[in-house]
Design an enzyme around this catalytic site. Structure first.
Site, mmCIF file in Angstrom:
data_model
loop_
_atom_site.group_PDB
_atom_site.id
_atom_site.type_symbol
_atom_site.label_atom_id
_atom_site.label_comp_id
_atom_site.label_asym_id
_atom_site.label_seq_id
_atom_site.Cartn_x
_atom_site.Cartn_y
_atom_site.Cartn_z
ATOM 1 N N LYS A 100 90.904 -65.111 26.051
ATOM 2 C CA LYS A 100 91.856 -63.937 26.288
ATOM 3 C C LYS A 100 92.822 -63.291 26.027
ATOM 4 C CE LYS A 100 93.008 -62.065 30.764
ATOM 5 N NZ LYS A 100 94.172 -61.984 31.756
ATOM 6 N N GLY A 161 99.170 -58.553 39.061
ATOM 7 C CA GLY A 161 100.253 -58.978 39.877
ATOM 8 C C GLY A 161 100.394 -58.300 41.092
ATOM 9 N N ALA A 188 93.182 -57.900 36.807
ATOM 10 C CA ALA A 188 94.565 -57.777 36.858
ATOM 11 C C ALA A 188 94.278 -56.674 38.058
ATOM 12 C CB ALA A 188 95.197 -57.515 35.891
ATOM 13 N N GLY A 189 95.267 -56.265 38.879
ATOM 14 C CA GLY A 189 95.864 -55.027 40.454
ATOM 15 C C GLY A 189 95.471 -55.735 41.385
ATOM 16 N N ASN A 210 94.475 -64.184 40.179
ATOM 17 C CA ASN A 210 95.146 -64.849 39.798
ATOM 18 C C ASN A 210 96.482 -64.577 41.142
ATOM 19 O OD1 ASN A 210 97.646 -66.608 37.919
ATOM 20 N ND2 ASN A 210 97.186 -66.980 40.309
ATOM 21 N N THR A 211 96.685 -64.194 41.036
ATOM 22 C CA THR A 211 98.386 -63.845 42.004
ATOM 23 C C THR A 211 97.834 -62.949 43.622
ATOM 24 O OG1 THR A 211 100.015 -63.088 40.814
ATOM 25 C CG2 THR A 211 99.501 -62.274 42.270
#
Length: 268
Positions: A100, A161, A188-189, A210-211
């Site tokens: 990635k 994040g 992301a987001g 992830n976050t």
């Protein structure tokens, strides 16, 4: 109804459309439980933030579910050269061509440097890597990355994040319509399950997060909810939503229903 197709990246088929990360968990044990609950078949690891040589029983690597494919990422790299060097280290240490590819342009926003990203993609593809570039939500850059040989494109929904969800769904839709030869993975987001479902309803092939899981009050339960949301969003996309209308439309049929004067004993 749209016919579904398998998710294939670099010649490998993945059973889950949810990909997950490994950062920000309070304990390694909690990470393992959340990753397992997600049902993900691919997990991404920031190569610059873990030891590639530590294989002790307590090491990070022994907390990854063995059924998951490892996707090394170049998080924290701000130049094409740095990202390519990190990718090569990962290939040697983990014996995988997958990467990635992240090349960041600004430490505050963590937005991609797409010029450097395209340069690194072109070079790593020549070296035999299966490149999944993390990019902004620009349909033109997504096209350029595919032309450079990317095995998938990974546009952001909003800054890394941030948990803000899809800030520009129109651009994600444009990317999906334009890119048909490789998967489109939103990265992301995403902040909660409704964000994941909304992204999948746009027709993307998968989501990496992830976050949203790691920083939830209950990461294991959130991982399970994300799994369900991704599946539900995919099914909703395949089913085809009803058209949006300006005015109300009765739910009960009106054609063929007798008027009051047609009912025996009814009054005109």
């Amino acid at each position: 109804m749209i016919s579904d197709k398998a998710l294939v990246i670099g010649g490998k088929t993945y059973s889950s459309r949810l990909f997950v990360g490994t950062g920000k968990y309070k304990t390694p044990e909690l990470m393992t439980r959340a990753l397992t609950a997600s049902g993900a078949s691919l997990v991404t690891v920031a190569i610059r933030r873990v030891s590639l040589t530590d294989r002790s029983p307590e090491s990070f690597w022994n907390h990854l579910p063995p059924s998951m494919t490892i996707l090394p990422n170049t998080a924290g790299c701000y130049t094409a050269d740095d990202a390519m060097h990190t990718a090569r280290l990962a290939r040697e240490a983990l014996n995988t061509p997958l990467v990635k590819l992240e090349v960041l342009g600004d430490p505050k926003t963590l937005l991609p440097d797409t010029v450097a990203l395209l340069e690194a993609t072109q070079q790593l593809v020549k070296e035999g890597f299966v490149v999944l570039p993390y990019t902004n939500d620009d349909p033109i850059m997504a096209k350029r990355l595919v032309e450079a040989g990317a095995a998938a494109v990974m546009p952001l929904a909003s800054p890394i994040g941030s948990g803000r969800g899809i800030l520009n769904p129109l651009h994600i839709r444009f990317i999906r319509e334009q890119i048909q030869s490789v998967p489109v993975i939103v990265d992301a987001g995403v902040g909660t399950a409704s964000d994941a479902a909304a992204a999948m309803e746009l027709g993307v092939d998968g989501i990496l997060m992830n976050t949203a899981i790691a920083e939830a009050e209950d990461p294991v339960l959130m991982a399970e909810s994300m799994k369900l949301a991704v599946d539900a969003g995919r099914k909703a996309f395949l089913a085809g939503r009803m058209p949006m209308k300006t005015y109300a439309s009765p739910s009960s049929p009106t054609e063929g229903v007798p008027t009051i004067s047609q009912v025996p004993g009814g009054k005109k």
